[in-house]
Design an enzyme around this catalytic site. Sequence first.
Site, short mmCIF file in Angstrom:
data_model
loop_
_atom_site.label_atom_id
_atom_site.label_comp_id
_atom_site.label_asym_id
_atom_site.label_seq_id
_atom_site.Cartn_x
_atom_site.Cartn_y
_atom_site.Cartn_z
N LEU A 167 4.68 1.41 3.07
CA LEU A 167 4.98 2.75 2.59
C LEU A 167 5.39 2.79 1.13
CD1 LEU A 167 6.99 4.07 5.68
CD2 LEU A 167 4.66 4.69 5.01
N ARG A 168 5.43 1.62 0.47
CA ARG A 168 5.82 1.62 -0.94
C ARG A 168 4.84 2.44 -1.78
NH1 ARG A 168 6.62 -3.57 -1.75
NH2 ARG A 168 8.89 -3.52 -1.59
N ALA A 169 3.56 2.40 -1.41
CA ALA A 169 2.56 3.16 -2.17
C ALA A 169 2.86 4.66 -2.12
CB ALA A 169 1.17 2.88 -1.62
#
Length: 683
Positions: free
Chosen positions: A290-292
């Site tokens: 989910l960092r993107a």
Amino acid sequence: MADEREPPMPLHYPFSAVVGADEPDGPFGEMALALLLTTISPEVGGVLVRGEKGTAKSTIVRALADVLPPIDVVAGDRFSSDPRDDTHLSPDGPFAADVEVETRPVRLVELPVGASEDRVLGSLHLERALSEGRTEYEPGLLARAHRGLLYVDEVNLLHDHLVDLLLDAAAMGRATVERDGVSVSHAARFVLVGTMNPEEGELRPQLLDRFGLTVEVAAPREPALRAEVVRRRMAFDTDPGAFSASYAAAQRALTDRIQAAQALVGRVELGEGALMKIAEVCAAFDVDGLRADIVTARTAVAHAAWHGRDRVRLDDIRAAARLALPHRRRRNPFDAPGMDEDLLDQVLGDDLPEPPDPPEPPEPDPDGPSEPGDPDGTSSAEDEGTSRPHDVPGDPEPDPEPEPGPSAPAPSAPTSTPVGAGQPYRTRLLTASGTGAGESGRRSRAITERGRRVGASSTGRGPVHLLETVRAAAPHQAARGRSGGRLLLRSPDLRYATREGKESNLVLFCVDASGSMAARRRMEQVKTAILSLLLDAYRRRDKVGLVTFRAGSAELALPPTHSVDIAATRLEELPAGGRTPLAEGLLEAARVLAVERLRDPRRRPLLVVVTDGRATHGRDAVDRSRLAADLLVAQGVASVVVDCESGAMRLGLAGVLATRLGAEHLPVGEVSAEALADVVRAA
């Protein structure tokens, strides 16, 4: 007030003078935009700039500091604390309520590739610890970079543990030191900028993902743009002061715009529709984790603030996705960077969706609940399967699958040469024998700067071994006139910790591409094995090279490099055929290794000879190949012979070559770690 202790800043090339930096489609426009956005919102997580040599990467990064608004700091604080910050996470604190304030420019701190962990994080003040017996923390580069820019040139050559350390500090906003009796935490909020040339090797995908944004930079191909770049650079080199003065107004305007965007970014609204659109884009590009999504959202907010808007729009999301997603789609170093612009436009559509109205509560039905479908409770057969709840507004209808028929194009027939490799697999570990003293890595045993402590020596590098230093000095205290108090030390007393860890190696592949290897199935098996070994070398931070021999000659197909993706490309294009000049291949390998030993004497080589052992080119081919093998043995080269011979009738010549080289003999089918485990289980 100015800080008189700050050294005068060098005169850098003006940021606003970079050709095309103010144009989105300019040669350096995307790089300039990424740098500006991460200074507006440092929570984005830094920028990685990838590009070929000579593309002004370092010039633009160094110019960025000159256009950033100045900052207020606590006077005399070594950690650049913000006077308005009540937490004051500074070891020099606490500070008085009426603390003196200084105003100074933003620092640009450059991290050398060879920096140690102590230099980066800080460490015990050695002189005071030994001479006064006092424990005092000496700040490192992260402390100096707080509230500024930390620039790492050639970040792909920096050791992985240091890259992890920098990215962790950038993400958490603080640095923590726990060593040598020191336990210190201090604020470390900085903009991390790394530049690299992909030809010298790639960062691991796990580290790539930790950089917020990534841009690809290439020199412009238009002659007019190239001429303008040269014209401006020569004018700057001739008279830096006058050239910079001509761009002073543009520099001030850029500083004012950055300051306004920094003040606005906290008030920019990221609506529910924009947030859902970001999630759809990240899901469509199949990025891990989910960092993107988080980085894309922060970048879109910063992009809106940069353009003076208080609400995120579709073009903000598009710009953010182009910077935040391409490098997160790479699963291994052989994947091509970049992203599908058509897919991005398709997912984004034409406009952001309006937030849905809240559902009205259903009225009670005295006759009972109706089935889903028409209002009268009936279900229409035409409605079955027509609902598209996951459609993106603006998405075109999907094209129907083409029906098979005489007009449908037939699949292209595979080409005869060159043969491609199959899917790479996990390989067994190949190592150089003995204990080396090379650069830290993950392959062979070596005395390195990191690892388990195995002793101490009076000569060396790295941290001082305090206990052994005291032991060396203790017998001489009476002779030196000590009657009490502090320990009297001399330079010969210093002892340095000796640590045993792993080193990286130069893995040189010497590949037989002659006619005996040209059978499609055999060549595919050989290329798959080499590709798997290349992937293993990438993970272990090795240098790789490629020598091929066929049709009477040997060729250095790839000089030793850190870029295994280039090696994989050369391997994919490798044709096969002709007689087998084994001697020429071994001699070329010996020549390459001799040259590399002069260039990098600390890095031990590992020669991987991929062959069936036949020597069929020229007179006395077998005798000449034996002499070439003896030359490699005399050079002390550690070798592995990957035996590619197959079939019922085997000559065993690769095994003979391995014995001559003093090398490990490895059948190609046992390169895989799983195959080796099967052999052990069977035994």
